[in-house]
Design an enzyme around this catalytic site. Structure first.
Site, PDB file in Angstrom:
ATOM      1  N   ASN A   1       0.826  -1.199   0.000  1.00 51.98           N
ATOM      2  CA  ASN A   1       0.000   0.000   0.000  1.00 51.98           C
ATOM      3  C   ASN A   1       0.863   1.253   0.000  1.00 51.98           C
ATOM      4  OD1 ASN A   1      -2.087  -1.776   0.173  1.00 51.98           O
ATOM      5  ND2 ASN A   1      -2.418  -1.516   2.372  1.00 51.98           N
TER       6      ASN A   1
ATOM      7  N   HIS B   1       5.995  -0.576  -2.566  1.00 50.67           N
ATOM      8  CA  HIS B   1       5.520   0.159  -3.751  1.00 50.67           C
ATOM      9  C   HIS B   1       5.604   1.659  -3.542  1.00 50.67           C
ATOM     10  CE1 HIS B   1       3.001  -3.573  -5.062  1.00 50.67           C
ATOM     11  NE2 HIS B   1       4.277  -3.701  -5.357  1.00 50.67           N
TER      12      HIS B   1
ATOM     13  N   GLY C   1      -5.230  -9.026   3.021  1.00 51.92           N
ATOM     14  CA  GLY C   1      -5.902  -8.088   2.120  1.00 51.92           C
ATOM     15  C   GLY C   1      -5.183  -7.846   0.812  1.00 51.92           C
TER      16      GLY C   1
ATOM     17  N   SER D   1      -4.812  -9.445  -3.317  1.00 50.32           N
ATOM     18  CA  SER D   1      -5.339 -10.395  -4.316  1.00 50.32           C
ATOM     19  C   SER D   1      -4.233 -11.267  -4.883  1.00 50.32           C
ATOM     20  CB  SER D   1      -6.011  -9.616  -5.451  1.00 50.32           C
ATOM     21  OG  SER D   1      -5.039  -8.754  -6.056  1.00 50.32           O
TER      22      SER D   1
ATOM     23  N   ASN E   1      -8.477 -12.634   4.200  1.00 45.34           N
ATOM     24  CA  ASN E   1      -9.034 -11.984   3.015  1.00 45.34           C
ATOM     25  C   ASN E   1     -10.543 -12.229   2.983  1.00 45.34           C
ATOM     26  OD1 ASN E   1      -9.629 -11.273   0.237  1.00 45.34           O
ATOM     27  ND2 ASN E   1      -7.425 -11.408  -0.139  1.00 45.34           N
TER      28      ASN E   1
HETATM   29  C1  BV8 Z   1       8.103  -5.048 -12.223  1.00 45.29           C
HETATM   30  C2  BV8 Z   1       1.809   1.627  -6.765  1.00 45.29           C
HETATM   31  C3  BV8 Z   1       9.941  -5.375 -13.666  1.00 45.29           C
HETATM   32  C4  BV8 Z   1       1.129   2.578  -7.667  1.00 45.29           C
HETATM   33  C5  BV8 Z   1       1.433  -0.626  -7.590  1.00 45.29           C
HETATM   34  C6  BV8 Z   1       2.050  -8.875 -17.497  1.00 45.29           C
HETATM   35  C7  BV8 Z   1       1.975  -7.690 -18.185  1.00 45.29           C
HETATM   36  C8  BV8 Z   1       2.560  -6.525 -17.714  1.00 45.29           C
HETATM   37  C9  BV8 Z   1       3.260  -6.543 -16.501  1.00 45.29           C
HETATM   38  C10 BV8 Z   1       3.310  -7.731 -15.818  1.00 45.29           C
HETATM   39  C11 BV8 Z   1       2.720  -8.879 -16.298  1.00 45.29           C
HETATM   40  N1  BV8 Z   1       2.948  -9.877 -15.396  1.00 45.29           N
HETATM   41  C12 BV8 Z   1       3.644  -9.385 -14.373  1.00 45.29           C
HETATM   42  C13 BV8 Z   1       3.898  -8.080 -14.618  1.00 45.29           C
HETATM   43  C14 BV8 Z   1       4.636  -7.219 -13.778  1.00 45.29           C
HETATM   44  C15 BV8 Z   1       3.704  -6.286 -13.007  1.00 45.29           C
HETATM   45  C16 BV8 Z   1       2.505  -7.024 -12.454  1.00 45.29           C
HETATM   46  O1  BV8 Z   1       2.620  -7.746 -11.489  1.00 45.29           O
HETATM   47  N2  BV8 Z   1       1.341  -6.813 -13.095  1.00 45.29           N
HETATM   48  C17 BV8 Z   1       0.142  -7.494 -12.645  1.00 45.29           C
HETATM   49  C18 BV8 Z   1      -1.039  -6.531 -12.722  1.00 45.29           C
HETATM   50  C19 BV8 Z   1      -0.055  -8.729 -13.506  1.00 45.29           C
HETATM   51  N3  BV8 Z   1       4.529  -5.843 -11.915  1.00 45.29           N
HETATM   52  C20 BV8 Z   1       5.256  -4.745 -12.085  1.00 45.29           C
HETATM   53  O2  BV8 Z   1       5.238  -4.049 -13.066  1.00 45.29           O
HETATM   54  C21 BV8 Z   1       6.204  -4.429 -10.943  1.00 45.29           C
HETATM   55  N4  BV8 Z   1       7.482  -4.154 -11.481  1.00 45.29           N
HETATM   56  O3  BV8 Z   1       7.711  -6.154 -12.447  1.00 45.29           O
HETATM   57  O4  BV8 Z   1       9.247  -4.547 -12.753  1.00 45.29           O
HETATM   58  C22 BV8 Z   1      11.272  -4.763 -13.821  1.00 45.29           C
HETATM   59  C23 BV8 Z   1      12.382  -5.404 -13.255  1.00 45.29           C
HETATM   60  C24 BV8 Z   1      13.620  -4.846 -13.454  1.00 45.29           C
HETATM   61  C25 BV8 Z   1      13.763  -3.647 -14.157  1.00 45.29           C
HETATM   62  C26 BV8 Z   1      12.630  -3.012 -14.686  1.00 45.29           C
HETATM   63  C27 BV8 Z   1      11.372  -3.559 -14.515  1.00 45.29           C
HETATM   64  C28 BV8 Z   1       5.729  -3.207 -10.197  1.00 45.29           C
HETATM   65  C29 BV8 Z   1       4.434  -3.515  -9.514  1.00 45.29           C
HETATM   66  C30 BV8 Z   1       4.049  -2.335  -8.627  1.00 45.29           C
HETATM   67  C31 BV8 Z   1       2.913  -1.607  -9.255  1.00 45.29           C
HETATM   68  N5  BV8 Z   1       2.471  -0.534  -8.360  1.00 45.29           N
HETATM   69  N6  BV8 Z   1       1.078   0.372  -6.781  1.00 45.29           N
HETATM   70  C32 BV8 Z   1      -0.176   3.012  -7.083  1.00 45.29           C
HETATM   71  O5  BV8 Z   1      -0.659   2.410  -6.111  1.00 45.29           O
HETATM   72  O6  BV8 Z   1      -0.715   3.979  -7.608  1.00 45.29           O
HETATM   73  S1  BV8 Z   1       0.561  -2.063  -7.554  1.00 45.29           S
HETATM   74  C33 BV8 Z   1      -1.002  -1.857  -6.907  1.00 45.29           C
HETATM   75  O7  BV8 Z   1      -1.557  -3.178  -6.822  1.00 45.29           O
HETATM   76  C34 BV8 Z   1      -1.060  -1.362  -5.475  1.00 45.29           C
HETATM   77  O8  BV8 Z   1       0.184  -1.061  -4.898  1.00 45.29           O
HETATM   78  C35 BV8 Z   1      -1.661  -2.534  -4.736  1.00 45.29           C
HETATM   79  O9  BV8 Z   1      -1.196  -2.636  -3.460  1.00 45.29           O
HETATM   80  C36 BV8 Z   1      -1.168  -3.634  -5.571  1.00 45.29           C
HETATM   81  C37 BV8 Z   1      -1.695  -4.994  -5.355  1.00 45.29           C
HETATM   82  O10 BV8 Z   1      -3.071  -4.937  -5.242  1.00 45.29           O
HETATM   83  P1  BV8 Z   1      -3.687  -5.419  -3.841  1.00 45.29           P
HETATM   84  O11 BV8 Z   1      -3.011  -4.664  -2.761  1.00 45.29           O
HETATM   85  O12 BV8 Z   1      -3.640  -6.891  -3.788  1.00 45.29           O
HETATM   86  O13 BV8 Z   1      -5.130  -4.861  -3.955  1.00 45.29           O
HETATM   87  P2  BV8 Z   1      -6.351  -5.555  -4.719  1.00 45.29           P
HETATM   88  O14 BV8 Z   1      -7.433  -4.541  -4.842  1.00 45.29           O
HETATM   89  O15 BV8 Z   1      -5.831  -6.237  -5.940  1.00 45.29           O
HETATM   90  O16 BV8 Z   1      -6.827  -6.693  -3.728  1.00 45.29           O
HETATM   91  C38 BV8 Z   1      -7.426  -6.332  -2.495  1.00 45.29           C
HETATM   92  C39 BV8 Z   1      -7.679  -7.629  -1.773  1.00 45.29           C
HETATM   93  O17 BV8 Z   1      -8.179  -7.312  -0.475  1.00 45.29           O
HETATM   94  C40 BV8 Z   1      -8.740  -8.489  -2.456  1.00 45.29           C
HETATM   95  O18 BV8 Z   1      -8.276  -9.831  -2.461  1.00 45.29           O
HETATM   96  C41 BV8 Z   1      -9.975  -8.322  -1.547  1.00 45.29           C
HETATM   97  O19 BV8 Z   1     -10.726  -9.525  -1.483  1.00 45.29           O
HETATM   98  C42 BV8 Z   1      -9.335  -8.065  -0.221  1.00 45.29           C
HETATM   99  N7  BV8 Z   1     -10.158  -7.264   0.693  1.00 45.29           N
HETATM  100  C43 BV8 Z   1     -10.980  -6.223   0.393  1.00 45.29           C
HETATM  101  N8  BV8 Z   1     -11.521  -5.733   1.527  1.00 45.29           N
HETATM  102  C44 BV8 Z   1     -11.020  -6.464   2.562  1.00 45.29           C
HETATM  103  C45 BV8 Z   1     -10.144  -7.435   2.039  1.00 45.29           C
HETATM  104  N9  BV8 Z   1      -9.492  -8.325   2.814  1.00 45.29           N
HETATM  105  C46 BV8 Z   1      -9.706  -8.259   4.144  1.00 45.29           C
HETATM  106  N10 BV8 Z   1     -10.515  -7.353   4.729  1.00 45.29           N
HETATM  107  C47 BV8 Z   1     -11.189  -6.444   3.964  1.00 45.29           C
HETATM  108  N11 BV8 Z   1     -12.004  -5.557   4.555  1.00 45.29           N
END
Ligand code: BV8
Ligand code: ZN
Length: 243
Positions: free
Chosen positions: A102, A119, A187, A189, A213
């Site tokens: 976060n 992040h 929390g 995904s 979660n």
């Molecule tokens: C990297 C900052 C390489 C910004 C964020 C395919 C295509 C393109 C790219 C990729 C790919 N496959 C992999 C990648 C790499 C990519 C990636 O992982 N993409 C994903 C989408 C597939 N990763 C990257 O690009 C990373 N860098 O790989 O670099 C590299 C290496 C060397 C040199 C150069 C490059 C960088 C990733 C960081 C991205 N930045 N955030 C901003 O926030 O504005 S990520 C963003 O998603 C947030 O930070 C967030 O934290 C993060 C993850 O999401 P979650 O926190 O899990 O949140 P989400 O909503 O998804 O889930 C919430 C969960 O909580 C749910 O499960 C829900 O059920 C649960 N919940 C809800 N309420 C509750 C609860 N649980 C309990 N109680 C509740 N009340």
């Protein structure tokens, strides 16, 4: 659920090193929208449109409007019982490392220290010219904030998609996960890499891994505990009746 919570609490009480990974779900009950839920931020925007260096190079004003909207929103909320319970847990175990995906700063606000913000942090800005990082808590930074040291364009100090994480922070996160006896994954995904791989590091290091979660995730199948429910309700129960 109660017996699972008690069993997990017992594992925590025996642990020397505890690691915790949090995602947007821990801030949901504070009113911060998650990324992939029904009202998730990314629903109305595509991550690729906004949280990438290409998007910022193409249209810094649009990206700044997105981050100012989040700063404005997050400036009006505060931490919740789950954040607070993790501060308490840190005081109950010999070794504790909090790793968060976060960028909302709510763990810091709740009193967590030395946490690993893998992040980045929405309240920090970085100059695209001189790279200086400053903390700025003003809710609205206008759309083209300039560096007070060199006049360069400022960007949010967060890791965008396609950007590498800070290697030192990532290494500390991997080490803490791998050497933990218990890892809580709260929390998230478990979609975003490399953050999502930390739970696997813990598992391969022999840790008891527990997921808290609202729903199951791609990692649920290898969790020793999968506690379905709200973080704000479950995490405090882990530290209550610790004695
Ligand atoms: C990297 C900052 C390489 C910004 C964020 C395919 C295509 C393109 C790219 C990729 C790919 N496959 C992999 C990648 C790499 C990519 C990636 O992982 N993409 C994903 C989408 C597939 N990763 C990257 O690009 C990373 N860098 O790989 O670099 C590299 C290496 C060397 C040199 C150069 C490059 C960088 C990733 C960081 C991205 N930045 N955030 C901003 O926030 O504005 S990520 C963003 O998603 C947030 O930070 C967030 O934290 C993060 C993850 O999401 P979650 O926190 O899990 O949140 P989400 O909503 O998804 O889930 C919430 C969960 O909580 C749910 O499960 C829900 O059920 C649960 N919940 C809800 N309420 C509750 C609860 N649980 C309990 N109680 C509740 N009340
Ligand atoms: Zn500068």
């Amino acid at each position: 659920m109660e017996e699972k919570i008690k069993a997990l609490r017992d594992a925590l009480k025996k642990a020397d090193q505890v690691a915790v990974l949090t995602g947007a779900g821990i801030s949901a009950e504070s009113g911060v929208p998650t990324f992939r839920g029904d009202e998730g931020i990314w629903k109305s925007y595509r991550a690729t449109d906004l949280a990438t260096p290409e998007a910022f190079a193409r249209d810094p004003e649009l990206v700044w409007r997105f981050y100012n909207w989040r700063r404005e929103l997050i400036s009006k909320v505060t931490y919740n019982l789950a954040h607070k319970a993790l501060v308490e847990l840190k005081g109950l175990v010999p070794g504790f490392t909090l790793i968060t995906q976060n960028v909302d700063g709510l763990h810091l606000l709740s009193g967590s220290q030395n946490l690993l913000e893998i992040h980045g942090n929405l309240w920090k800005v970085r100059c695209t010219k001189c790279q200086k990082i400053t903390l700025d808590r003003s809710p609205d930074l206008r759309t083209s904030p300039k560096c007070k040291f060199c006049g360069g364009l400022l960007r949010p100090h967060v890791v965008w998609f396609g950007e590498a994480l800070d290697p030192a922070i990532l290494n500390k996160s991997v080490d803490a996960s791998r050497t933990s006896q218990v890892m809580l994954v709260i929390g998230t995904s478990a979609v975003v890499q490399p953050a999502a791989s930390l739970a696997l590091e813990a598992k391969s290091g022999g840790a008891v891994v527990a997921e808290i979660n609202l729903e199951s995730t791609p990692h649920s199948h290898f969790m020793d505990f999968s506690l379905l429910g709200k973080a704000g309700e479950i995490v405090p129960k882990l530290v209550e009746a610790w004695g």
